[in-house]
Design a protein around this motif. Structure first.
Motif, PDB file in Angstrom:
ATOM      1  N   PRO A 106     122.984  10.453 150.161  1.00 24.11           N
ATOM      2  CA  PRO A 106     124.145  11.348 150.103  1.00 24.11           C
ATOM      3  C   PRO A 106     125.031  11.230 151.345  1.00 24.11           C
ATOM      4  O   PRO A 106     126.254  11.298 151.244  1.00 24.11           O
ATOM      5  CB  PRO A 106     123.521  12.735 149.989  1.00 24.11           C
ATOM      6  N   LYS A 107     124.422  11.018 152.511  1.00 24.16           N
ATOM      7  CA  LYS A 107     125.216  10.907 153.739  1.00 24.16           C
ATOM      8  C   LYS A 107     126.118   9.674 153.683  1.00 24.16           C
ATOM      9  O   LYS A 107     127.304   9.733 154.017  1.00 24.16           O
ATOM     10  CB  LYS A 107     124.298  10.841 154.960  1.00 24.16           C
ATOM     11  N   LYS A 108     125.557   8.545 153.246  1.00 24.74           N
ATOM     12  CA  LYS A 108     126.337   7.310 153.154  1.00 24.74           C
ATOM     13  C   LYS A 108     127.430   7.449 152.094  1.00 24.74           C
ATOM     14  O   LYS A 108     128.552   6.977 152.283  1.00 24.74           O
ATOM     15  CB  LYS A 108     125.427   6.138 152.838  1.00 24.74           C
ATOM     16  N   ASP A 109     127.106   8.078 150.967  1.00 21.54           N
ATOM     17  CA  ASP A 109     128.112   8.331 149.933  1.00 21.54           C
ATOM     18  C   ASP A 109     129.256   9.182 150.486  1.00 21.54           C
ATOM     19  O   ASP A 109     130.430   8.909 150.234  1.00 21.54           O
ATOM     20  CB  ASP A 109     127.492   9.042 148.728  1.00 21.54           C
ATOM     21  N   PHE A 110     128.918  10.236 151.238  1.00 21.23           N
ATOM     22  CA  PHE A 110     129.938  11.106 151.822  1.00 21.23           C
ATOM     23  C   PHE A 110     130.834  10.307 152.772  1.00 21.23           C
ATOM     24  O   PHE A 110     132.056  10.424 152.729  1.00 21.23           O
ATOM     25  CB  PHE A 110     129.281  12.283 152.567  1.00 21.23           C
ATOM     26  N   GLU A 111     130.220   9.483 153.623  1.00 20.19           N
ATOM     27  CA  GLU A 111     130.992   8.692 154.589  1.00 20.19           C
ATOM     28  C   GLU A 111     131.936   7.715 153.895  1.00 20.19           C
ATOM     29  O   GLU A 111     133.097   7.575 154.285  1.00 20.19           O
ATOM     30  CB  GLU A 111     130.045   7.931 155.522  1.00 20.19           C
ATOM     31  N   GLN A 112     131.444   7.051 152.853  1.00 17.93           N
ATOM     32  CA  GLN A 112     132.303   6.120 152.120  1.00 17.93           C
ATOM     33  C   GLN A 112     133.427   6.866 151.414  1.00 17.93           C
ATOM     34  O   GLN A 112     134.574   6.411 151.390  1.00 17.93           O
ATOM     35  CB  GLN A 112     131.490   5.309 151.117  1.00 17.93           C
ATOM     36  N   GLY A 113     133.107   7.991 150.834  1.00 19.57           N
ATOM     37  CA  GLY A 113     134.131   8.812 150.171  1.00 19.57           C
ATOM     38  C   GLY A 113     135.160   9.311 151.166  1.00 19.57           C
ATOM     39  O   GLY A 113     136.370   9.304 150.887  1.00 19.57           O
ATOM     40  N   ALA A 124     136.084   7.952 154.033  1.00 13.91           N
ATOM     41  CA  ALA A 124     136.943   6.842 154.469  1.00 13.91           C
ATOM     42  C   ALA A 124     137.988   6.505 153.405  1.00 13.91           C
ATOM     43  O   ALA A 124     139.176   6.326 153.716  1.00 13.91           O
ATOM     44  CB  ALA A 124     136.096   5.616 154.791  1.00 13.91           C
ATOM     45  N   ALA A 125     137.565   6.434 152.149  1.00 16.28           N
ATOM     46  CA  ALA A 125     138.512   6.126 151.070  1.00 16.28           C
ATOM     47  C   ALA A 125     139.523   7.256 150.896  1.00 16.28           C
ATOM     48  O   ALA A 125     140.719   7.015 150.710  1.00 16.28           O
ATOM     49  CB  ALA A 125     137.758   5.878 149.767  1.00 16.28           C
ATOM     50  N   GLY A 126     139.065   8.491 150.975  1.00 19.74           N
ATOM     51  CA  GLY A 126     139.963   9.642 150.839  1.00 19.74           C
ATOM     52  C   GLY A 126     140.940   9.752 151.989  1.00 19.74           C
ATOM     53  O   GLY A 126     142.117  10.079 151.803  1.00 19.74           O
ATOM     54  N   PHE A 127     140.477   9.481 153.218  1.00 18.84           N
ATOM     55  CA  PHE A 127     141.339   9.548 154.395  1.00 18.84           C
ATOM     56  C   PHE A 127     142.495   8.554 154.246  1.00 18.84           C
ATOM     57  O   PHE A 127     143.655   8.880 154.500  1.00 18.84           O
ATOM     58  CB  PHE A 127     140.539   9.252 155.665  1.00 18.84           C
ATOM     59  N   SER A 128     142.181   7.354 153.799  1.00 21.64           N
ATOM     60  CA  SER A 128     143.207   6.330 153.588  1.00 21.64           C
ATOM     61  C   SER A 128     144.212   6.774 152.522  1.00 21.64           C
ATOM     62  O   SER A 128     145.423   6.641 152.703  1.00 21.64           O
ATOM     63  CB  SER A 128     142.545   5.024 153.174  1.00 21.64           C
ATOM     64  N   ALA A 129     143.712   7.323 151.418  1.00 21.16           N
ATOM     65  CA  ALA A 129     144.599   7.802 150.348  1.00 21.16           C
ATOM     66  C   ALA A 129     145.446   8.972 150.833  1.00 21.16           C
ATOM     67  O   ALA A 129     146.635   9.076 150.505  1.00 21.16           O
ATOM     68  CB  ALA A 129     143.778   8.203 149.131  1.00 21.16           C
ATOM     69  N   GLY A 130     144.859   9.864 151.646  1.00 23.24           N
ATOM     70  CA  GLY A 130     145.610  11.015 152.193  1.00 23.24           C
ATOM     71  C   GLY A 130     146.724  10.560 153.124  1.00 23.24           C
ATOM     72  O   GLY A 130     147.831  11.099 153.099  1.00 23.24           O
ATOM     73  N   GLY A 144     133.218  14.011 150.104  1.00 22.18           N
ATOM     74  CA  GLY A 144     133.717  13.241 151.244  1.00 22.18           C
ATOM     75  C   GLY A 144     135.142  12.771 151.012  1.00 22.18           C
ATOM     76  O   GLY A 144     135.980  12.829 151.907  1.00 22.18           O
ATOM     77  N   TRP A 145     135.437  12.316 149.811  1.00 24.50           N
ATOM     78  CA  TRP A 145     136.777  11.834 149.479  1.00 24.50           C
ATOM     79  C   TRP A 145     137.795  12.964 149.618  1.00 24.50           C
ATOM     80  O   TRP A 145     138.848  12.784 150.210  1.00 24.50           O
ATOM     81  CB  TRP A 145     136.792  11.286 148.046  1.00 24.50           C
ATOM     82  N   THR A 146     137.452  14.126 149.090  1.00 23.05           N
ATOM     83  CA  THR A 146     138.369  15.268 149.159  1.00 23.05           C
ATOM     84  C   THR A 146     138.609  15.690 150.604  1.00 23.05           C
ATOM     85  O   THR A 146     139.752  15.919 151.014  1.00 23.05           O
ATOM     86  CB  THR A 146     137.795  16.450 148.343  1.00 23.05           C
TER      87      THR A 146
END
Length: 180
Positions: free
Chosen positions: A121-128, A130-136, A164-166
């Motif tokens: 879950p921690k790795k999933d949150f981190e990947q989410g 990073a992807a969300g930060f870029s989209a934001g 994480g993405w949100t």
């Protein structure tokens, strides 16, 4: 036909057969048949893409999907691997030169690939994140009057990734808009 002429003719035929048979026996063996080229289309587990693999090809080759044709990058061993983001599974590998073996090879559909192994879950949150930060950040560069982007719900993601993405999208949006 006289007996002497017939004997001469039969001897000549037998001699030529023996001579030609000996030539055939002395001729080098023919090359073994080339291995057959093959192509396989494997749908991704999420149904969003396909992986096309091939082996036994000599370059140059093209990949045709019924609507378009693109060159293939074939390695020294005659193999290739291509990922396409469309649901079409009817692909054909085409020869570029007329003298190539296997002028066209229709790709066969293989079983769907296995889904990726779940991460922590921690790795999933981190990947989410990073992807969300870029989209934001991208959304903030375009328009700060709106609200941060929402995660894509068409893809199956873990709850940790979506959270994480949100969070990443909110922070990326706020930071970019604050610095405008």
């Amino acid at each position: 036909m006289h007996r002497r002429n017939r004997r001469t003719l039969i001897c000549a035929v037998l001699t030529s057969c023996v001579a030609l048979g000996g030539v055939a026996a002395l001729a080098p063996p023919t090359a073994a048949a080339a291995p057959a080229a093959s192509c396989t289309v494997t749908p991704a587990p999420n149904g969003m893409s396909v992986i096309i693999t091939g082996e036994g090809f000599t370059p140059p080759r093209n990949l045709n999907d019924g609507e378009s044709t693109e060159p293939l990058n074939i390695d020294a061993d005659g193999n290739f691997r291509v990922q396409r983001f469309q649901k079409n599974v009817d692909y054909t590998v085409l020869a570029v030169n007329e003298d190539q073996q296997f002028v066209f090879v229709n790709c066969k559909v293989g079983p769907a690939g296995t889904p990726p192994a779940p991460q922590s879950p921690k790795k999933d949150f981190e990947q989410g994140y990073a992807a969300g930060f870029s989209a934001g950040r991208q959304a903030g560069k375009t328009d700060c009057a709106g609200k941060p982007p929402e995660p894509d719900q068409s893809q199956t993601r873990s709850d940790a990734y979506v959270k994480g993405w949100t969070a990443g999208a909110d922070n990326g949006f706020k930071i970019t808009c604050a610095n405008r």
